[in-house]
Design a protein around this motif. Structure first.
Motif, PDB file in Angstrom:
ATOM      1  N   ASN A  55      45.953  -3.222  30.830  1.00  0.00           N
ATOM      2  CA  ASN A  55      45.675  -2.331  30.011  1.00  0.00           C
ATOM      3  C   ASN A  55      47.074  -1.596  29.733  1.00  0.00           C
ATOM      4  N   LYS A  56      47.921  -1.905  28.358  1.00  0.00           N
ATOM      5  CA  LYS A  56      49.336  -1.481  28.378  1.00  0.00           C
ATOM      6  C   LYS A  56      49.170  -0.011  27.367  1.00  0.00           C
ATOM      7  N   ILE A  57      48.087   0.211  26.834  1.00  0.00           N
ATOM      8  CA  ILE A  57      48.012   1.610  26.199  1.00  0.00           C
ATOM      9  C   ILE A  57      47.241   2.558  26.880  1.00  0.00           C
ATOM     10  N   ASN A  58      46.704   2.758  27.822  1.00  0.00           N
ATOM     11  CA  ASN A  58      46.220   3.936  28.537  1.00  0.00           C
ATOM     12  C   ASN A  58      47.323   4.879  28.965  1.00  0.00           C
ATOM     13  N   TYR A  59      48.519   4.380  29.560  1.00  0.00           N
ATOM     14  CA  TYR A  59      49.773   5.259  29.796  1.00  0.00           C
ATOM     15  C   TYR A  59      50.424   5.771  28.806  1.00  0.00           C
ATOM     16  N   ARG A  60      50.146   5.430  27.618  1.00  0.00           N
ATOM     17  CA  ARG A  60      50.916   5.800  26.470  1.00  0.00           C
ATOM     18  C   ARG A  60      50.236   7.355  26.301  1.00  0.00           C
ATOM     19  N   PHE A  61      49.126   7.497  26.543  1.00  0.00           N
ATOM     20  CA  PHE A  61      48.295   8.822  26.360  1.00  0.00           C
ATOM     21  C   PHE A  61      47.866   9.532  27.620  1.00  0.00           C
ATOM     22  N   ASN A  62      48.159   8.864  28.599  1.00  0.00           N
ATOM     23  CA  ASN A  62      47.719   9.665  30.116  1.00  0.00           C
ATOM     24  C   ASN A  62      48.756   9.255  31.167  1.00  0.00           C
ATOM     25  N   ASP A  63      48.769   9.846  32.055  1.00  0.00           N
ATOM     26  CA  ASP A  63      49.418   9.745  33.253  1.00  0.00           C
ATOM     27  C   ASP A  63      48.859   8.900  34.204  1.00  0.00           C
ATOM     28  N   PRO A  64      49.430   8.281  35.183  1.00  0.00           N
ATOM     29  CA  PRO A  64      48.856   7.440  36.099  1.00  0.00           C
ATOM     30  C   PRO A  64      48.037   8.338  37.197  1.00  0.00           C
ATOM     31  N   LYS A  65      46.969   7.849  37.554  1.00  0.00           N
ATOM     32  CA  LYS A  65      45.968   8.637  38.626  1.00  0.00           C
ATOM     33  C   LYS A  65      46.200   8.110  40.026  1.00  0.00           C
ATOM     34  N   ARG A  66      45.969   8.855  41.096  1.00  0.00           N
ATOM     35  CA  ARG A  66      46.008   8.284  42.064  1.00  0.00           C
ATOM     36  C   ARG A  66      45.131   7.360  42.647  1.00  0.00           C
ATOM     37  N   PHE A  67      45.574   6.247  43.305  1.00  0.00           N
ATOM     38  CA  PHE A  67      44.617   4.952  43.512  1.00  0.00           C
ATOM     39  C   PHE A  67      44.529   3.874  42.186  1.00  0.00           C
ATOM     40  N   ASP A  68      45.053   4.236  41.109  1.00  0.00           N
ATOM     41  CA  ASP A  68      44.943   3.209  39.776  1.00  0.00           C
ATOM     42  C   ASP A  68      45.970   2.069  40.397  1.00  0.00           C
ATOM     43  N   ILE A  69      45.576   0.875  40.019  1.00  0.00           N
ATOM     44  CA  ILE A  69      46.244  -0.239  40.249  1.00  0.00           C
ATOM     45  C   ILE A  69      47.217  -0.440  39.133  1.00  0.00           C
ATOM     46  N   VAL A  70      48.132  -0.656  39.409  1.00  0.00           N
ATOM     47  CA  VAL A  70      49.243  -0.641  38.120  1.00  0.00           C
ATOM     48  C   VAL A  70      50.085  -1.972  38.024  1.00  0.00           C
ATOM     49  N   VAL A  71      50.508  -2.496  37.061  1.00  0.00           N
ATOM     50  CA  VAL A  71      51.459  -3.326  36.888  1.00  0.00           C
ATOM     51  C   VAL A  71      52.585  -2.938  36.527  1.00  0.00           C
ATOM     52  N   PHE A  72      53.901  -3.296  37.232  1.00  0.00           N
ATOM     53  CA  PHE A  72      55.153  -2.508  36.832  1.00  0.00           C
ATOM     54  C   PHE A  72      56.403  -3.340  36.988  1.00  0.00           C
ATOM     55  N   HIS A  73      57.601  -3.238  36.091  1.00  0.00           N
ATOM     56  CA  HIS A  73      58.685  -4.067  36.480  1.00  0.00           C
ATOM     57  C   HIS A  73      59.228  -3.613  37.542  1.00  0.00           C
TER      58      HIS A  73
END
Length: 194
Positions: A55-73
């Protein structure tokens, strides 16, 4: 007349296909994208070759939260999948396989039996403090996150690559759609509250 109708039908089909391709490209570029888990670093939560949606749009409006699984460069050519452990303004430490945020113990229920060593996975090791990571920080700076793989003995994460910036994050992933028998939605906040 029949030739003109066939020509118009072909043009309509070509237009429809072009519109579909353009919409697909827009959705993939700005909203959602597939990703394949590569390697064992997120065991037992994610298996090698699990296919997921980012989901590429979630963090345009919110900050990551603890224990979120993220994809990053992680680099220009490689994206990683890890779990957010430390947030801006926090001090993170792992001692004797226990996570401490700002000196307080934080449970990691998603690790399950891995933590106790009652599984086929190696027990968690590699105790560390934030100050020992690349960058030598006292607390995580604004706009940065500490990420770890769930399989702590076999993960290239913030312990070696350092903190990641919000700008490096592609998006959040929590939907495994393939293989079909592993289809599930992972709930990081449920794990945080258990």
């Amino acid at each position: 007349m029949a030739k003109q109708k066939k020509k118009n039908d072909w043009l309509d089909w070509i237009k429809a296909l072009l519109i579909a391709l353009i919409l697909g490209l827009i959705v993939r570029t700005f909203f959602f994208a597939p990703i394949v888990v590569d390697g064992p670093s997120m065991l037992p939560t994610l298996q090698d070759r699990d296919q997921m949606i980012v989901n590429k749009i979630n963090y345009r409006f919110n900050d990551p939260k603890r224990f979120d699984i993220v994809v990053f460069h992680a680099s220009e050519k490689k994206d990683f999948i890890k779990r957010v452990i430390g947030l801006p303004g926090e001090h993170v430490k792992v001692t004797d396989n226990v996570l401490y945020i700002n000196g307080e113990k934080v449970d990691e229920p998603f690790l399950g039996d891995v933590k106790t060593g009652d599984s086929i996975f190696q027990p968690i090791g590699n105790d560390f403090e934030l100050e020992e990571l690349p960058g030598n920080y006292d607390v995580i700076p604004e706009g940065y996150y500490l990420v770890l793989g769930d399989n702590r003995n076999n993960s290239t994460d913030s312990r070696t690559i350092g903190l990641i910036s919000k700008d490096q994050i592609v998006g959040k992933t929590n939907l495994i759609y393939w293989p079909y028998k592993r289809w599930q939605v992972l709930d990081a906040q449920k794990a945080a509250n258990e």
